[in-house]
Design a protein around this motif. Sequence first.
Motif, short mmCIF file in Angstrom:
data_model
loop_
_atom_site.label_atom_id
_atom_site.label_comp_id
_atom_site.label_asym_id
_atom_site.label_seq_id
_atom_site.Cartn_x
_atom_site.Cartn_y
_atom_site.Cartn_z
N VAL A 67 118.28 -9.77 6.94
CA VAL A 67 117.67 -8.72 7.78
C VAL A 67 116.15 -8.83 7.73
O VAL A 67 115.47 -8.80 8.77
CB VAL A 67 118.12 -7.32 7.32
CG1 VAL A 67 117.47 -6.25 8.19
CG2 VAL A 67 119.63 -7.21 7.36
N LEU A 68 115.61 -8.96 6.53
CA LEU A 68 114.15 -9.05 6.39
C LEU A 68 113.61 -10.32 7.03
O LEU A 68 112.45 -10.35 7.47
CB LEU A 68 113.77 -9.00 4.91
CG LEU A 68 114.13 -7.69 4.19
CD1 LEU A 68 113.74 -7.77 2.71
CD2 LEU A 68 113.46 -6.50 4.87
N PHE A 84 118.83 -2.25 20.31
CA PHE A 84 119.20 -3.54 20.88
C PHE A 84 118.86 -4.66 19.91
O PHE A 84 119.65 -5.58 19.69
CB PHE A 84 118.48 -3.76 22.21
CG PHE A 84 118.78 -5.08 22.87
CD1 PHE A 84 119.86 -5.21 23.73
CD2 PHE A 84 117.98 -6.18 22.63
CE1 PHE A 84 120.14 -6.42 24.34
CE2 PHE A 84 118.25 -7.41 23.24
CZ PHE A 84 119.33 -7.52 24.10
N ALA A 85 117.66 -4.57 19.31
CA ALA A 85 117.25 -5.59 18.33
C ALA A 85 118.18 -5.59 17.12
O ALA A 85 118.55 -6.65 16.61
CB ALA A 85 115.81 -5.34 17.90
N ALA A 86 118.56 -4.39 16.65
CA ALA A 86 119.47 -4.30 15.51
C ALA A 86 120.82 -4.90 15.83
O ALA A 86 121.40 -5.64 15.01
CB ALA A 86 119.62 -2.84 15.09
N TYR A 134 121.70 -1.89 9.79
CA TYR A 134 121.59 -0.53 10.32
C TYR A 134 120.94 0.43 9.34
O TYR A 134 120.39 1.46 9.76
CB TYR A 134 122.96 -0.03 10.78
CG TYR A 134 123.46 -0.78 11.98
CD1 TYR A 134 122.74 -0.76 13.19
CD2 TYR A 134 124.62 -1.56 11.93
CE1 TYR A 134 123.17 -1.48 14.29
CE2 TYR A 134 125.05 -2.27 13.03
CZ TYR A 134 124.32 -2.23 14.21
OH TYR A 134 124.75 -2.93 15.31
N LEU A 135 120.95 0.11 8.06
CA LEU A 135 120.18 0.91 7.10
C LEU A 135 118.69 0.75 7.36
O LEU A 135 117.94 1.74 7.42
CB LEU A 135 120.52 0.51 5.67
CG LEU A 135 119.71 1.22 4.57
CD1 LEU A 135 119.92 2.73 4.65
CD2 LEU A 135 120.09 0.70 3.18
N LEU A 185 115.99 3.61 8.76
CA LEU A 185 114.71 3.91 8.14
C LEU A 185 113.55 3.76 9.12
O LEU A 185 112.58 4.53 9.08
CB LEU A 185 114.50 3.01 6.92
CG LEU A 185 115.48 3.23 5.76
CD1 LEU A 185 115.24 2.22 4.66
CD2 LEU A 185 115.35 4.65 5.21
N LEU A 186 113.66 2.79 10.02
CA LEU A 186 112.62 2.62 11.03
C LEU A 186 112.60 3.80 12.00
O LEU A 186 111.53 4.29 12.39
CB LEU A 186 112.83 1.31 11.79
CG LEU A 186 112.45 0.03 11.04
CD1 LEU A 186 112.87 -1.20 11.84
CD2 LEU A 186 110.95 -0.01 10.77
N TYR A 187 113.78 4.27 12.41
CA TYR A 187 113.83 5.45 13.28
C TYR A 187 113.25 6.67 12.56
O TYR A 187 112.52 7.47 13.17
CB TYR A 187 115.27 5.73 13.72
CG TYR A 187 115.68 5.00 14.97
CD1 TYR A 187 115.09 5.29 16.20
CD2 TYR A 187 116.67 4.02 14.94
CE1 TYR A 187 115.46 4.63 17.35
CE2 TYR A 187 117.05 3.34 16.08
CZ TYR A 187 116.45 3.66 17.30
OH TYR A 187 116.81 2.99 18.44
N LEU A 188 113.58 6.81 11.28
CA LEU A 188 113.03 7.92 10.50
C LEU A 188 111.52 7.85 10.45
O LEU A 188 110.82 8.85 10.63
CB LEU A 188 113.62 7.90 9.10
CG LEU A 188 113.07 8.94 8.11
CD1 LEU A 188 113.37 10.35 8.60
CD2 LEU A 188 113.67 8.71 6.71
#
Length: 221
Positions: A10-11, A175-177, A191-192, A196-199
């Motif tokens: 993910v990173l 979409f990117a996720a 999705y975790l 966190l990005l949405y938060l």
Amino acid sequence: MAYQMDFGPVLANLDVLLEGAMFTLGLTAIGTLLGVGLGIVGALVRAWRIRPFNYLFGGYVELIRNTPFIVQLFFIFFGLPALGFRLNEWEAAVLAMVINLGAYSTEIVRAGIQAIPAGQIEAASALAMTRMETFRHVVLRPALAKVWPALSSQIIIVMLGSAVCSQISTQELTFAANFIQSRNFRAFETYLVTTLLYLAMAILIRQLLGWFGRRYVEGSR
């Protein structure tokens, strides 16, 4: 066997997620400017019962507030081309967000307008101010100050709701996720990080709107 978390895949694609997050923020910025502008116009029309537009805005508000955002988005992107109006993914997403936020902000700002003491409007009339001058100089800013927290919350809700724009391939954060998860199969980790990005974006927008409200709406520094 215990699940072994691995955030490495993910990173490794963090730049894709950040690009999607910036896309989401861009959608939100444009949707907010145009949507709140539309809401202010609608609030004025409905609060002062300017005919026949008050009926049009009334129907528009009821339609949007009582239908799902994703249906509105699909109607714009898939339905309008049948009538000859073709929009790309970006245009459809922006239009859907503007229309949605416009309806909700119409009612939010209208509540603020109706909370303005009648004596202030009467005083403006006594000074020979026109209705538009009264609205601009006497009504609008105090009305926004009264409802700014509610309006800010609605803007954040619209930002979060923009995730459904991924359904029409708008290249925002969700979409990117989905793109990353479909390739690394690390759904939990992907999705975790996305959550966190949405938060982080929600907190950032709330802070920016709070600062803007204190400085330019409430008038304090």
